[in-house]
Motif scaffolding. Structure first.
Motif, mmCIF file in Angstrom:
data_model
loop_
_atom_site.group_PDB
_atom_site.id
_atom_site.type_symbol
_atom_site.label_atom_id
_atom_site.label_comp_id
_atom_site.label_asym_id
_atom_site.label_seq_id
_atom_site.Cartn_x
_atom_site.Cartn_y
_atom_site.Cartn_z
ATOM 1 N N ALA A 41 12.310 -8.219 1.294
ATOM 2 C CA ALA A 41 13.231 -7.616 0.330
ATOM 3 C C ALA A 41 12.820 -7.963 -1.097
ATOM 4 O O ALA A 41 12.850 -7.111 -1.994
ATOM 5 N N LEU A 42 12.403 -9.199 -1.309
ATOM 6 C CA LEU A 42 11.976 -9.608 -2.647
ATOM 7 C C LEU A 42 10.693 -8.890 -3.059
ATOM 8 O O LEU A 42 10.546 -8.503 -4.226
ATOM 9 N N GLU A 43 9.773 -8.703 -2.107
ATOM 10 C CA GLU A 43 8.545 -7.971 -2.431
ATOM 11 C C GLU A 43 8.862 -6.544 -2.865
ATOM 12 O O GLU A 43 8.267 -6.021 -3.817
ATOM 13 N N ALA A 44 9.795 -5.921 -2.185
ATOM 14 C CA ALA A 44 10.185 -4.554 -2.570
ATOM 15 C C ALA A 44 10.886 -4.543 -3.920
ATOM 16 O O ALA A 44 10.660 -3.660 -4.754
ATOM 17 N N ALA A 45 11.733 -5.531 -4.181
ATOM 18 C CA ALA A 45 12.460 -5.597 -5.448
ATOM 19 C C ALA A 45 11.505 -5.814 -6.619
ATOM 20 O O ALA A 45 11.742 -5.319 -7.725
ATOM 21 N N ARG A 46 10.425 -6.533 -6.377
ATOM 22 C CA ARG A 46 9.443 -6.762 -7.445
ATOM 23 C C ARG A 46 8.774 -5.469 -7.889
ATOM 24 O O ARG A 46 8.212 -5.403 -8.977
ATOM 25 N N ARG A 47 8.835 -4.449 -7.051
ATOM 26 C CA ARG A 47 8.252 -3.156 -7.402
ATOM 27 C C ARG A 47 9.259 -2.249 -8.118
ATOM 28 O O ARG A 47 8.976 -1.077 -8.355
ATOM 29 N N GLY A 48 10.417 -2.767 -8.392
ATOM 30 C CA GLY A 48 11.420 -1.983 -9.101
ATOM 31 C C GLY A 48 12.315 -1.165 -8.206
ATOM 32 O O GLY A 48 13.106 -0.351 -8.696
ATOM 33 N N SER A 49 12.209 -1.369 -6.904
ATOM 34 C CA SER A 49 13.055 -0.619 -5.970
ATOM 35 C C SER A 49 14.473 -1.181 -5.958
ATOM 36 O O SER A 49 14.700 -2.354 -6.271
ATOM 37 N N ASP A 69 0.807 -1.224 0.000
ATOM 38 C CA ASP A 69 0.000 0.000 0.000
ATOM 39 C C ASP A 69 0.838 1.271 0.000
ATOM 40 O O ASP A 69 0.302 2.367 -0.150
ATOM 41 N N GLU A 70 2.151 1.118 0.182
ATOM 42 C CA GLU A 70 3.019 2.292 0.327
ATOM 43 C C GLU A 70 3.423 2.826 -1.047
ATOM 44 O O GLU A 70 4.037 2.110 -1.840
ATOM 45 N N PRO A 71 3.100 4.077 -1.365
ATOM 46 C CA PRO A 71 3.575 4.634 -2.641
ATOM 47 C C PRO A 71 5.080 4.842 -2.592
ATOM 48 O O PRO A 71 5.614 5.375 -1.615
ATOM 49 N N LEU A 72 5.756 4.405 -3.638
ATOM 50 C CA LEU A 72 7.207 4.520 -3.686
ATOM 51 C C LEU A 72 7.613 5.280 -4.943
ATOM 52 O O LEU A 72 7.048 5.067 -6.010
ATOM 53 N N PRO A 73 8.607 6.164 -4.830
ATOM 54 C CA PRO A 73 9.097 6.858 -6.031
ATOM 55 C C PRO A 73 9.800 5.877 -6.952
ATOM 56 O O PRO A 73 10.224 4.795 -6.523
ATOM 57 N N PRO A 74 9.921 6.210 -8.237
ATOM 58 C CA PRO A 74 10.677 5.340 -9.151
ATOM 59 C C PRO A 74 12.100 5.125 -8.623
ATOM 60 O O PRO A 74 12.744 6.050 -8.138
ATOM 61 N N ASP A 75 12.561 3.887 -8.722
ATOM 62 C CA ASP A 75 13.923 3.537 -8.269
ATOM 63 C C ASP A 75 14.140 3.892 -6.797
ATOM 64 O O ASP A 75 15.224 4.336 -6.400
ATOM 65 N N ARG A 116 15.367 9.555 4.240
ATOM 66 C CA ARG A 116 15.400 10.777 3.454
ATOM 67 C C ARG A 116 14.150 11.598 3.774
ATOM 68 O O ARG A 116 13.172 11.054 4.301
ATOM 69 N N PRO A 117 14.134 12.887 3.497
ATOM 70 C CA PRO A 117 12.899 13.663 3.672
ATOM 71 C C PRO A 117 11.741 13.006 2.918
ATOM 72 O O PRO A 117 11.874 12.666 1.744
ATOM 73 N N GLY A 118 10.645 12.776 3.618
ATOM 74 C CA GLY A 118 9.523 12.048 3.047
ATOM 75 C C GLY A 118 9.660 10.544 3.153
ATOM 76 O O GLY A 118 8.751 9.801 2.765
ATOM 77 N N GLY A 119 10.786 10.078 3.694
ATOM 78 C CA GLY A 119 11.023 8.642 3.838
ATOM 79 C C GLY A 119 10.162 8.030 4.929
ATOM 80 O O GLY A 119 9.712 8.719 5.855
ATOM 81 N N VAL A 120 9.958 6.728 4.834
ATOM 82 C CA VAL A 120 9.007 6.032 5.706
ATOM 83 C C VAL A 120 9.669 4.810 6.345
ATOM 84 O O VAL A 120 10.425 4.077 5.690
ATOM 85 N N LEU A 121 9.378 4.610 7.612
ATOM 86 C CA LEU A 121 9.703 3.376 8.332
ATOM 87 C C LEU A 121 8.418 2.585 8.510
ATOM 88 O O LEU A 121 7.407 3.121 8.993
ATOM 89 N N LEU A 122 8.434 1.308 8.129
ATOM 90 C CA LEU A 122 7.342 0.377 8.408
ATOM 91 C C LEU A 122 7.885 -0.712 9.313
ATOM 92 O O LEU A 122 8.803 -1.444 8.919
ATOM 93 N N LEU A 123 7.333 -0.807 10.514
ATOM 94 C CA LEU A 123 7.826 -1.754 11.521
ATOM 95 C C LEU A 123 6.666 -2.589 12.028
ATOM 96 O O LEU A 123 5.610 -2.046 12.380
ATOM 97 N N VAL A 124 6.845 -3.897 12.091
ATOM 98 C CA VAL A 124 5.824 -4.774 12.648
ATOM 99 C C VAL A 124 6.292 -5.279 14.013
ATOM 100 O O VAL A 124 7.472 -5.564 14.216
ATOM 101 N N GLN A 125 5.355 -5.343 14.947
ATOM 102 C CA GLN A 125 5.660 -5.853 16.280
ATOM 103 C C GLN A 125 4.393 -6.387 16.920
ATOM 104 O O GLN A 125 3.298 -6.249 16.372
#
Length: 218
Positions: free
Chosen positions: A45-53, A25-31, A144-153
């Motif tokens: 990590a693989l899920e993020a890589a599948r989005r082109g990150s 659900d997190e919008p990510l900038p290109p690259d 980075r400015p506008g950067g996001v941390l997603l943490l599960v606990q």
């Protein structure tokens, strides 16, 4: 799909799935530059890589590092996988997104994490916050400015404290996802201890997992 989860490496479970949903659900900038800290088998990590990150994965366990590298190769996805303790290997870098599924299970054995073995992937001291607190202190400096941390606990390890610490560091933070699940084998084995400490009520037979989202303002 994860090709390999060797003994001693944390296998994807409900918390992984909950965090993967938040990632989707997190919008990510290109690259986008994404860091998956405590990557385990590399599932997130693989899920993020599948989005082109552009993804960097870190784990303190060499078994996890090799598993994540193999799983990325099998999936045909580029993931830079580093060995180290939390953010140590990337201290000079910044990221658009940091993913964290740290150890967060309260353990009756005091305030030290186990030095080795499977329990290192979940045991986190008497209050479950040994690693979560470190992430709260260190992660803001890697965003980075506008950067996001997603943490599960787990709700057992004080998500309100997590939100408060991240807000005190200047981030906009809130719990954005919740899921109640049956107690797993580790918590069932500690059920009496958790109830004696008041961390689990007498009537509660489930654990709540949460995702905390924290954003560094632009």
């Amino acid at each position: 799909m994860i090709a390999l989860v060797p003994p001693g490496v944390y296998a994807p479970q409900e918390d992984t799935e909950l965090l993967a949903g938040a990632l989707a659900d997190e919008p990510l900038p290109p690259d986008a530059e994404v860091l998956d800290v405590g990557t385990g088998s590399g599932a997130l990590a693989l899920e993020a890589a599948r989005r082109g990150s552009r993804v960097t994965a870190v784990d303190v366990s060499w078994s996890a590092v090799w598993a994540a590298r193999l799983n990325a190769r099998v999936a045909g996805l580029p993931v830079r996988t580093l060995h180290g303790n939390l953010f140590d290997p990337v201290r000079e870098e910044t990221f658009d997104l940091v993913l964290a599924n740290p150890p967060y299970v309260p353990a009756p054995d005091g305030h030290r994490r186990p030095p080795r073995g499977a329990a290192r992937a979940w045991d986190a001291g008497g209050d479950g916050r040994l690693v979560v607190d470190r992430i709260c202190r260190q992660a803001p400096g890697l965003l980075r400015p506008g950067g996001v941390l997603l943490l599960v606990q787990s709700a057992l390890s004080g998500p309100d404290l997590t939100v408060g610490q991240l807000r005190a560091a200047g981030l906009k933070a809130a719990v954005t996802r919740r899921r109640r699940i049956a107690l797993g084998p580790v918590l069932r084995g500690r059920e009496r201890w958790l109830r004696e400490r008041g961390m689990l009520s007498a009537a509660d037979d489930k654990e709540e997992l949460v995702v905390v989202r924290a954003e560094l303002p632009v």
